[in-house]
Design a protein around this motif. Structure first.
Motif, PDB file in Angstrom:
ATOM      1  N   UNK A  91       0.378  -1.516   0.191  1.00 42.56           N
ATOM      2  CA  UNK A  91      -0.200   0.054   0.130  1.00 42.56           C
ATOM      3  C   UNK A  91       0.863   1.306  -0.247  1.00 42.56           C
ATOM      4  N   UNK A  92       0.551   2.349  -0.727  1.00 44.27           N
ATOM      5  CA  UNK A  92       1.080   3.078  -0.799  1.00 44.27           C
ATOM      6  C   UNK A  92       1.854   3.788   0.482  1.00 44.27           C
ATOM      7  N   UNK A  93       2.811   4.984   0.988  1.00 42.68           N
ATOM      8  CA  UNK A  93       2.322   5.529   2.820  1.00 42.68           C
ATOM      9  C   UNK A  93       3.182   6.382   2.283  1.00 42.68           C
ATOM     10  N   UNK A  94       2.613   7.729   2.679  1.00 44.01           N
ATOM     11  CA  UNK A  94       4.066   9.198   2.645  1.00 44.01           C
ATOM     12  C   UNK A  94       4.055  10.018   4.082  1.00 44.01           C
ATOM     13  N   UNK A  95       5.248  10.045   4.227  1.00 44.38           N
ATOM     14  CA  UNK A  95       5.953  10.525   4.946  1.00 44.38           C
ATOM     15  C   UNK A  95       6.301  12.005   5.202  1.00 44.38           C
TER      16      UNK A  95
END
Lengths: 281, 281, 281
Positions: A91-95
Motif C-alpha cells: 500500500x502507498x504511504x507518505x512521510x
C-alpha cells in the motif's frame, strides 16, 4: 513531456473512489487535515494506538505518517508498525518529516522511517535538506545543512532540489518540496508547480494536510509522481481561488474558504488553472 | 405520542443551567466539540488523564466518552474509570463507539464500556450494528454485520434499528443512530428526526460533537429519550439554518456558521422547525 | 505612569523578529493557538515529547506551558524539563494553569511548575485564586478559595487581584488575570485593560492562545509587564474589531475573523484603540 495521468482525471477518480486514508497525524493538524480529506473526496481515519496500527493500515487504501508533535516511544512504535505493514501489503504511504533538523531525536526517527520505504516524502526545503543529512545521503551539487526555524523553512525549494534528487534515487520514492514554487521529483523527472498562495505559510497544518492529500491521490493512481502532482494542484488551485474572493481578508477566512474550494473545485477548472511544467533531469 | 419534555423547553434549560460536561474525546474532535458545547450553552472540560478521570467526573454534571483516536492502555483505563465513576454516582454518560467494527481491539473496548452502562450510545448505522455484534446481542429481524469504512457508515439508519433495539433492551439505555433520518430508541419507543443536512458527513467531528451535546442535554433532563431528541434537533436545525445562508458554499463555511446558529437558535425557532415523529415499537 | 515600551512599537517588533515559540499546549487549543501565533507574527512549535523538551526549548525564543488536558506522568515530565531548561537558559516562559482548582492532582502540578519560576502566569480569576491556594501563598485582603466550574471562572478579575499580587511578589513574576476587565500585575504596578469582547468566553482556547501570545511578546521585550500588556491589547483589540463586522454573528464567525484581525491589525490602529491604565499599587 506530459504526465501519464492527467490531474483533471485524477480528481474525478478521487471523488468516485473515496479512498480510506489512515493518518498518524500530529495533534495540531488532525482536525484540519481530516476536513481537507473529506472536502477533497477521501475518507480519513486518524489512528495512533500501537494496538490498532496494523489492523487499520490493512483496511485502508493508503497511509500518511507525520512525525509531528509527539515523538514518544509509543507513537514511534505505531509509526514503525504502520509503515512496515503498508510496505509489506504494497500500500502507498507518505512521510511528512515535519521539523526534521530541529533535534537529533527527530532526525533519527525520520531516518528510521525512511528505511520503511515511503512512496512519497513531502516537506519544506529545510526539512528535505535536513532529511538528506539525517539519512547520510550524498548530495550532488551541494545544498546547505537544512536547519530551518522549528517547523518553518529558511530556504527556497530550488535550494533543496539536489537533496530531493539524492533521496529520491536512494530510496526509490517521490520527494515533494513545498515552497513559492513547489518541486516534485522521482530522481529522473521534476515537476514544477506555480499555483498556491504565500498566505498558506500563515495557516497551521497547511503542509501537513497536503501530505495526507498526497496519500489519498496515491490510493487512486499508481504513479506516485502523477498522484502527488494532482494533490498539489488540487490544494494550490483551491488556495488560488480562495485568494480571489472578496470575503477573504486574512489567514482565518482563507482557511475556511480553502475547505469550500477543495470541495467545489471542478475537474474543468483544475485543468484550466493548472500551472505546472514537467522537465527531465 | 408526545414526549414528556418539549425540546423547546429543554434548550432553555440547557442555557440556564450551563452544565459542566466532562469529555474524554478523540484528538480530532476536541476543538470542534468544545466549541459546539460552548455555543449550545454548556461548559466543556476535556480531560483524559487517568489521574483526573475520577475527580473531574465527580464535579461534572454529565460525561461523554468517545473511543476515538487513541485506544491505548492509558486512555482505556481513563475511560473505564470515568464511566464507572459516572455510573456509581448516578450521573448520565454517553458513549460514542466511533469506528466500532474497524478492528478487533476497538470492538473489545466498546463491549467493555457497554458493561459500565452508558445512559446513551450515539453512532452511525455501521457502528451500532458492529456494536451489537461486539456485545454478542441477539438481533431480532436481521441486520448485517456492520463493518463500515473506517469511521464512515456504509448503511442507512433503518437498517441498524433492530440492532439498536436489541442494545437498548439489553443495556437499558437509549440508542441514537445518525443518518439521513436519525433514529432514537429506548427499545419500546422510536423517535425519527428529519432535520439535518447531508453535508455534515463532510465535516469531521460532526457526529462526535453531537454525542457530547447529548450528554449536555442529559444533564438537564432525566428522560434520556427526550434529552437526546432535543440534542439532535438543536444540532440538526442549526445545520438546516446554516444551509439556507447565501454565504455558506461548502463544508468549511458550513462548519463555521453551524457554531453561530447553535448559539443563536431560539426556542421558538426550534419548535417551529422541528420535524420529528414519535412511534411506539 | 506610562509603560517603558509602547504596545504599538512591540507589535512591530513581534512581526520583524517572528520569534520561535515552543508550546506545550493542551490538545483542544493546539490548532487555534498555532493559528493565533502565526497570524500575530510569531512562529509556533508544538512539542510535547520528553525526548525533545530540552532540545526544542533551547532553539526557541520563548516557551509556553499549558497544563491542559493531559496531566499524565509523561506530559508532566516534559513540562518540568522544558520549564527548567527555559529557566536555566534565561529564556522567558509563560504558565497557563488552566482548570487549576478542579482536582488536587492539578493543584499539585501547578504548584510544582511555579517552583520552576515562570516569567508570566495567565489565567482567569478562579484559576489565579486556586493557584495562590495551591502554592500556599498568603493573600492580603482576602479573596475566596477559587474553585471555578471546570475550566470556566466563577469570579471577576478584581476579586483575584490580591491573590495575583501575592503570587507576583512571592515568585517575582507577572500575573495576568483575564476577565471583563483584564488585570496585569508585577506586584508593584497594575495595568487594567478595557478592550476585548465577552463572546471570547464562548470560544474554546481563547485564553489558552492568549497565553502563547504573551510568550511571543516576552521574546521581543525584556519587560514582562509591557510584553503582556501588548499581547493582551493585540488580542483584545482584534476581538473588538471583529465584533464590529457585519458578517460576524456568533462565536463561529468571531473566531475566524479574529485570526484575520490579529494578522491585519496595524500598529497605528492598536495605538488608537488601546484602552488601558497603569496604576502604582
Amino acid at each position: 513531456m506530459p504526465l501519464l495521468h492527467q490531474p483533471a482525471e485524477l480528481i474525478n477518480s478521487l471523488r468516485e473512489q473515496n479512498p480510506l486514508v489512515m493518518c498518524i497525524q500530529n495533534y495540531v493538524a488532525m482536525d484540519f487535515s481530516a476536513n481537507v480529506l473529506l472536502a477533497a473526496g477521501a475518507s480519513p481515519a486518524m489512528v495512533n494506538a500501537v494496538e490498532e496500527a496494523e489492523g487499520f493500515t490493512k483496511i485502508s487504501s493508503a497511509l500518511s505518517i507525520n512525525v509531528g508533535t509527539a515523538l514518544t516511544p509509543h507513537w514511534i512504535k505505531a509509526m514503525e508498525l504502520a509503515a512496515s505493514t503498508a510496505h509489506d501489503c504494497g500500500k502507498p504511504w507518505v512521510l511528512d518529516p515535519v521539523g526534521c533538523g530541529a533535534t537529533a531525536h527527530r532526525n533519527e526517527q525520520c531516518a528510521m522511517l525512511m528505511e520503511r520505504r515511503p512512496t512519497v516524502v513531502r516537506g519544506n526545503a529545510s526539512e528535505i535538506m535536513a532529511l538528506a543529512n539525517a539519512c547520510k545521503v550524498e548530495v550532488v551539487g551541494g545544498g546547505s545543512a537544512g536547519g530551518g526555524k522549528g517547523v518553518d523553512s529558511t530556504a527556497g525549494s530550488e535550494e533543496a532540489l539536489p537533496a530531493g534528487i539524492a533521496l529520491a534515487k536512494r530510496f526509490k520514492c517521490v520527494i515533494a518540496i513545498s515552497g513559492a514554487v513547489d518541486i516534485i521529483t522521482d530522481g529522473s523527472t521534476k515537476v514544477l508547480i506555480r499555483n498556491g498562495q504565500e498566505i498558506l505559510t500563515k495557516i497551521t497544518a497547511a503542509g501537513c494536510s497536503l501530505s495526507t492529500l498526497c496519500a489519498a491521490y496515491c490510493a487512486v493512481c499508481n504513479s506516485a509522481l502523477d498522484a502527488v502532482t494532482a494533490a498539489f494542484l488540487h490544494f494550490c488551485i483551491a488556495s488560488d481561488m480562495t485568494a480571489e474572493m472578496v470575503e477573504v481578508k486574512g489567514p482565518g477566512t482563507h482557511r475556511v474558504h480553502l475547505i469550500d474550494n477543495l470541495y467545489n473545485l471542478s475537474s474543468a477548472a483544475l485543468a484550466d488553472r493548472a500551472k505546472f511544467e514537467v522537465h527531465e533531469l
